[in-house]
Write a protein that holds these residues in place. Structure first.
Motif, PDB file in Angstrom:
ATOM      1  N   ASP A  53     -28.729   1.923  71.017  1.00 30.95           N
ATOM      2  CA  ASP A  53     -28.855   3.378  70.880  1.00 30.95           C
ATOM      3  C   ASP A  53     -27.485   4.051  70.937  1.00 30.95           C
ATOM      4  OD1 ASP A  53     -30.231   5.653  70.569  1.00 30.95           O
ATOM      5  OD2 ASP A  53     -30.950   5.809  72.615  1.00 30.95           O
ATOM      6  N   ILE A  54     -26.690   3.638  71.942  1.00 26.75           N
ATOM      7  CA  ILE A  54     -25.366   4.260  72.114  1.00 26.75           C
ATOM      8  C   ILE A  54     -24.469   3.885  70.938  1.00 26.75           C
ATOM      9  CG2 ILE A  54     -24.000   2.576  73.404  1.00 26.75           C
ATOM     10  CD1 ILE A  54     -23.488   4.646  75.428  1.00 26.75           C
ATOM     11  N   LEU A  55     -24.596   2.644  70.437  1.00 26.20           N
ATOM     12  CA  LEU A  55     -23.756   2.228  69.315  1.00 26.20           C
ATOM     13  C   LEU A  55     -24.103   2.983  68.045  1.00 26.20           C
ATOM     14  CD1 LEU A  55     -23.286  -1.566  69.765  1.00 26.20           C
ATOM     15  CD2 LEU A  55     -21.546   0.073  69.277  1.00 26.20           C
ATOM     16  N   THR A  56     -25.387   3.377  67.903  1.00 22.49           N
ATOM     17  CA  THR A  56     -25.751   4.165  66.736  1.00 22.49           C
ATOM     18  C   THR A  56     -25.049   5.511  66.739  1.00 22.49           C
ATOM     19  OG1 THR A  56     -27.895   3.152  66.940  1.00 22.49           O
ATOM     20  CG2 THR A  56     -27.688   4.918  65.387  1.00 22.49           C
ATOM     21  N   ASN A  57     -25.035   6.165  67.934  1.00 19.77           N
ATOM     22  CA  ASN A  57     -24.346   7.460  68.014  1.00 19.77           C
ATOM     23  C   ASN A  57     -22.862   7.313  67.732  1.00 19.77           C
ATOM     24  OD1 ASN A  57     -25.873   9.786  68.485  1.00 19.77           O
ATOM     25  ND2 ASN A  57     -26.579   8.909  70.402  1.00 19.77           N
ATOM     26  N   ILE A  58     -22.251   6.233  68.301  1.00 13.85           N
ATOM     27  CA  ILE A  58     -20.825   6.007  68.072  1.00 13.85           C
ATOM     28  C   ILE A  58     -20.568   5.769  66.587  1.00 13.85           C
ATOM     29  CG2 ILE A  58     -18.991   4.346  68.505  1.00 13.85           C
ATOM     30  CD1 ILE A  58     -19.965   4.146  71.320  1.00 13.85           C
ATOM     31  N   THR A  59     -21.512   5.065  65.924  1.00 17.90           N
ATOM     32  CA  THR A  59     -21.352   4.809  64.492  1.00 17.90           C
ATOM     33  C   THR A  59     -21.369   6.091  63.687  1.00 17.90           C
ATOM     34  OG1 THR A  59     -22.438   2.721  64.769  1.00 17.90           O
ATOM     35  CG2 THR A  59     -22.307   3.556  62.558  1.00 17.90           C
ATOM     36  N   ILE A  60     -22.284   7.008  64.038  1.00 13.49           N
ATOM     37  CA  ILE A  60     -22.337   8.284  63.304  1.00 13.49           C
ATOM     38  C   ILE A  60     -21.006   9.015  63.413  1.00 13.49           C
ATOM     39  CG2 ILE A  60     -23.447  10.525  63.222  1.00 13.49           C
ATOM     40  CD1 ILE A  60     -25.947   9.196  64.274  1.00 13.49           C
ATOM     41  N   GLY A 115     -15.250  15.438  72.649  1.00 14.29           N
ATOM     42  CA  GLY A 115     -16.294  14.508  72.231  1.00 14.29           C
ATOM     43  C   GLY A 115     -15.876  13.065  72.427  1.00 14.29           C
ATOM     44  N   THR A 116     -14.621  12.739  72.081  1.00 14.18           N
ATOM     45  CA  THR A 116     -14.134  11.374  72.269  1.00 14.18           C
ATOM     46  C   THR A 116     -14.144  10.987  73.739  1.00 14.18           C
ATOM     47  OG1 THR A 116     -12.678  11.839  70.433  1.00 14.18           O
ATOM     48  CG2 THR A 116     -12.276   9.840  71.634  1.00 14.18           C
ATOM     49  N   PHE A 117     -13.721  11.937  74.595  1.00 14.41           N
ATOM     50  CA  PHE A 117     -13.716  11.701  76.036  1.00 14.41           C
ATOM     51  C   PHE A 117     -15.124  11.381  76.527  1.00 14.41           C
ATOM     52  CE2 PHE A 117     -13.960  13.693  80.314  1.00 14.41           C
ATOM     53  CZ  PHE A 117     -13.163  12.785  80.972  1.00 14.41           C
ATOM     54  N   PHE A 118     -16.124  12.174  76.052  1.00 15.80           N
ATOM     55  CA  PHE A 118     -17.483  11.933  76.533  1.00 15.80           C
ATOM     56  C   PHE A 118     -18.042  10.621  75.999  1.00 15.80           C
ATOM     57  CE2 PHE A 118     -17.665  16.229  78.091  1.00 15.80           C
ATOM     58  CZ  PHE A 118     -18.497  16.077  79.178  1.00 15.80           C
ATOM     59  N   THR A 132     -23.726  10.785  75.153  1.00 15.68           N
ATOM     60  CA  THR A 132     -23.401  10.573  73.743  1.00 15.68           C
ATOM     61  C   THR A 132     -23.912  11.701  72.880  1.00 15.68           C
ATOM     62  OG1 THR A 132     -25.374   9.294  73.430  1.00 15.68           O
ATOM     63  CG2 THR A 132     -23.363   8.102  73.825  1.00 15.68           C
ATOM     64  N   THR A 133     -25.028  12.343  73.258  1.00 16.33           N
ATOM     65  CA  THR A 133     -25.469  13.483  72.454  1.00 16.33           C
ATOM     66  C   THR A 133     -24.435  14.601  72.509  1.00 16.33           C
ATOM     67  OG1 THR A 133     -27.724  12.918  72.987  1.00 16.33           O
ATOM     68  CG2 THR A 133     -27.359  15.043  72.026  1.00 16.33           C
ATOM     69  N   LEU A 134     -23.940  14.877  73.732  1.00 17.08           N
ATOM     70  CA  LEU A 134     -22.908  15.927  73.864  1.00 17.08           C
ATOM     71  C   LEU A 134     -21.654  15.535  73.088  1.00 17.08           C
ATOM     72  CD1 LEU A 134     -21.990  18.525  75.058  1.00 17.08           C
ATOM     73  CD2 LEU A 134     -21.233  17.308  77.058  1.00 17.08           C
ATOM     74  N   GLY A 135     -21.248  14.241  73.222  1.00 15.16           N
ATOM     75  CA  GLY A 135     -20.020  13.821  72.556  1.00 15.16           C
ATOM     76  C   GLY A 135     -20.116  13.901  71.060  1.00 15.16           C
ATOM     77  N   SER A 136     -21.234  13.388  70.503  1.00 14.56           N
ATOM     78  CA  SER A 136     -21.304  13.387  69.040  1.00 14.56           C
ATOM     79  C   SER A 136     -21.468  14.809  68.511  1.00 14.56           C
ATOM     80  CB  SER A 136     -22.439  12.487  68.557  1.00 14.56           C
ATOM     81  OG  SER A 136     -23.578  12.687  69.303  1.00 14.56           O
ATOM     82  N   LEU A 137     -22.218  15.665  69.258  1.00  5.95           N
ATOM     83  CA  LEU A 137     -22.344  17.056  68.802  1.00  5.95           C
ATOM     84  C   LEU A 137     -20.986  17.727  68.756  1.00  5.95           C
ATOM     85  CD1 LEU A 137     -25.485  18.650  70.409  1.00  5.95           C
ATOM     86  CD2 LEU A 137     -25.137  17.780  68.143  1.00  5.95           C
ATOM     87  N   SER A 138     -20.162  17.546  69.802  1.00  2.00           N
ATOM     88  CA  SER A 138     -18.894  18.277  69.787  1.00  2.00           C
ATOM     89  C   SER A 138     -17.942  17.711  68.738  1.00  2.00           C
ATOM     90  CB  SER A 138     -18.256  18.299  71.175  1.00  2.00           C
ATOM     91  OG  SER A 138     -18.014  17.006  71.583  1.00  2.00           O
TER      92      SER A 138
END
Lengths: 82, 242, 88, 115
Positions: free
Chosen positions: C40-47, D20-23, D48-54
């Motif tokens: 799950d976390i890797l998917t977000n990192i991939t996006i 975002g990278t930090f989170f 990760t939701t906060l990080g990817s959103l920012s």
């Protein structure tokens, strides 16, 4: 060595680790998850090689369908490899 | 011991393959090869194939995305074969998974979050799949990923609702209509210009939605066909549930 | 413009280090749900990586690939979850 | 004048991307250090939701032409990530994954006993 090469080396290492896990582990559900991770990283590598069409196909197949098909297979056989 | 031996063998094989592949000139100008006759330009040239596509592709097909131009226009007949292979695979899965006495399995319900979320997102995912295959000649993507996205939306409904079933008749009808459209467009080209899958519609302006002649029509057909076939595979693998 | 792309490369490297840290959980994870969380976390990192790499290459249309992952990633996780709770 | 506004927007965008990278880094460290599945799931979802959103909003602010599509991706992440995480948490509870021995409260079990 620029940063781009470092990123590709890290991603290739992740891909190889995930493939080894998928081949070696006894729990087949974890093997399916590891092959899902491998498909993610393969998609990023295709993207870095400027092949977005291949990357989008890999994403659409590998994100949901291939894992679902593997899980159907595990459901109708066994989860643990002897 | 065995494992070490296998690992060394694998490394040796890898080295041999890497040395072999390093010598293949991907995308380079093939000056050692003889000149070949180019029927479109009516002259001989020794341009390599990718260079030829990048130079003449936009004028030949009208598509902005050169991969789509190759897949649907230059190699359109191969794509018909690919779609047929997928149809055969779908038929094979259906006949393998067929059971005579339909034993209904009990299935536990999923929770409210998954049910509501899948009901909300189903339409958006289908819309996004349609976007991918309609814009196949402009942006990355095309019929195959679009069909896979549509099949994923149906997979989501199958996962969330135990009683959901896609109707086989509608799936078969849409699949057959899409295949028929592909073949009829090809035959029309054969009638009009003498080539199977000739691009007979006007090209229009590049980078606009209505451009590139018959390529969007064929991609929509491929998308619908792949989507219904993959949905059929998911349906066959799910089995009969209660 | 070149300067901003260099800054982007630094962020891409940091995020791929984050991906490497989360692959360790995929190796160690005692149970299957742990590995699913790593996926799950890797998917977000991939996006995020796909979007930043698209900015690095200056190609607007490459965002479609990230959009596919954003739309479809959770279907695989739900399939895993339905199998684990015995509801498939 | 408009150049200055665009420059300010770019600087704000870089600040968003660095947050975002930090989170994301924090989330992956939390994934390593947390003791059981449920705690790991918390870092995996929230951080990760906060990080990817920012990061998405930051990229949109740097180049305003990218803003609509990155906002669409952000909206889909907001809609889909909680669904997957909640389904996974419930499934791992029903699968029989034990809580960490230091956990103090188990509301799901209490509600089941009340019913």
């Amino acid at each position: 060595m620029d940063l781009f090469t470092i990123v590709s080396l890290i991603l290739i290492t992740i891909m190889i680790i995930a493939a080894i896990i998928a081949a070696e582990i006894k729990d087949l559900l974890s093997a399916a998850i590891a092959s899902g991770v491998m498909s993610l990283v393969v998609s990023i590598l295709f993207y870095m090689l400027q092949a977005p069409d291949v990357a989008i196909t890999e994403a659409a197949i590998g994100a949901a369908l291939s894992m679902a098909v593997m899980i159907f297979g595990i459901k109708s056989t066994k989860r643990w490899e002897k | 011991m065995k494992r070490v031996l296998a690992l060394t063998l694998a490394i040796l094989l890898f080295i041999v393959f890497a040395m072999a592949f390093a010598k293949i000139p991907f995308g380079e100008k093939m000056s050692n090869y003889p000149d070949y006759y180019n029927p479109i330009e009516n002259q001989t040239s020794n341009m390599s194939l990718p260079q030829h596509y990048l130079t003449y592709g936009k004028n030949d097909t009208g598509a902005t995305n050169m991969v789509t131009a190759v897949v649907v226009d230059y190699r359109g007949f191969d794509t018909l074969g690919e779609v047929t292979v997928l149809f055969l695979a779908s038929t094979g899965v259906g006949s393998l998974m067929y059971v005579e006495d339909k034993v209904k399995r009990k299935v536990r319900r999923s929770n409210a979050v998954v049910e509501t979320g899948s009901k909300l997102l189903f339409g958006f995912i289908i819309l996004f799949g349609a976007y991918i295959f309609i814009h196949g000649h402009l942006t990355p993507g095309g019929g195959f990923p679009g069909g896979a996205v549509i099949a994923s939306s149906f997979l989501l409904l199958y996962l969330a609702y135990p009683k959901f079933h896609a109707e086989h008749k509608k799936l078969n009808v849409s699949e057959s209509l899409a295949g028929l459209t592909f073949v009829i467009v090809g035959l029309l080209g054969l009638i009009i210009a003498g080539y199977f899958l000739y691009n007979f519609l006007p090209f229009g302006l590049p980078t606009y939605l209505f451009s590139a002649g018959v390529i969007p029509v064929i991609y929509v057909a491929i998308g619908v066909k792949v989507g219904s076939e993959l949905t059929g595979i998911v349906d066959a693998m799910m089995g009969v549930r209660e | 413009m070149n300067c901003s792309i260099d800054i982007c490369a630094v962020f891409i490297t940091l995020i791929s280090v984050a991906a490497f840290l989360s692959i360790i959980r995929l190796i160690k994870g005692p149970t299957a749900p742990d590995r699913a969380v790593a996926l799950d976390i890797l998917t977000n990192i991939t996006i995020v990586l796909l979007v930043l790499l698209g900015y690095f290459f200056q190609r607007f249309i490459y965002l479609d690939v990230a959009l596919v992952y954003g739309v479809l990633a959770f279907v695989g996780v739900i399939a895993l979850a339905r199998y684990l709770e015995g509801g498939l | 004048m408009s150049d200055i506004i665009l420059l300010i927007l770019q600087i704000i965008g870089y600040i968003f991307i660095s947050i975002g990278t930090f989170f994301l880094l924090l989330a992956s460290i939390g994934l390593l250090r947390m003791p059981d599945v449920y705690n790991r799931m918390q870092t995996a979802t929230k951080a990760t939701t906060l990080g990817s959103l920012s990061v998405l909003i930051g990229v949109g602010l740097i180049d305003l032409w990218w803003l609509p599509k990155s906002l669409i991706i952000a909206a889909f992440i907001v809609l889909t990530a909680p669904i997957g995480a909640s389904a996974l948490a419930r499934a791992s509870y029903k699968h029989g994954v034990k809580l960490w021995e230091g956990s103090v409260v188990d509301k799901y079990k209490e509600e089941k006993e009340e019913d």
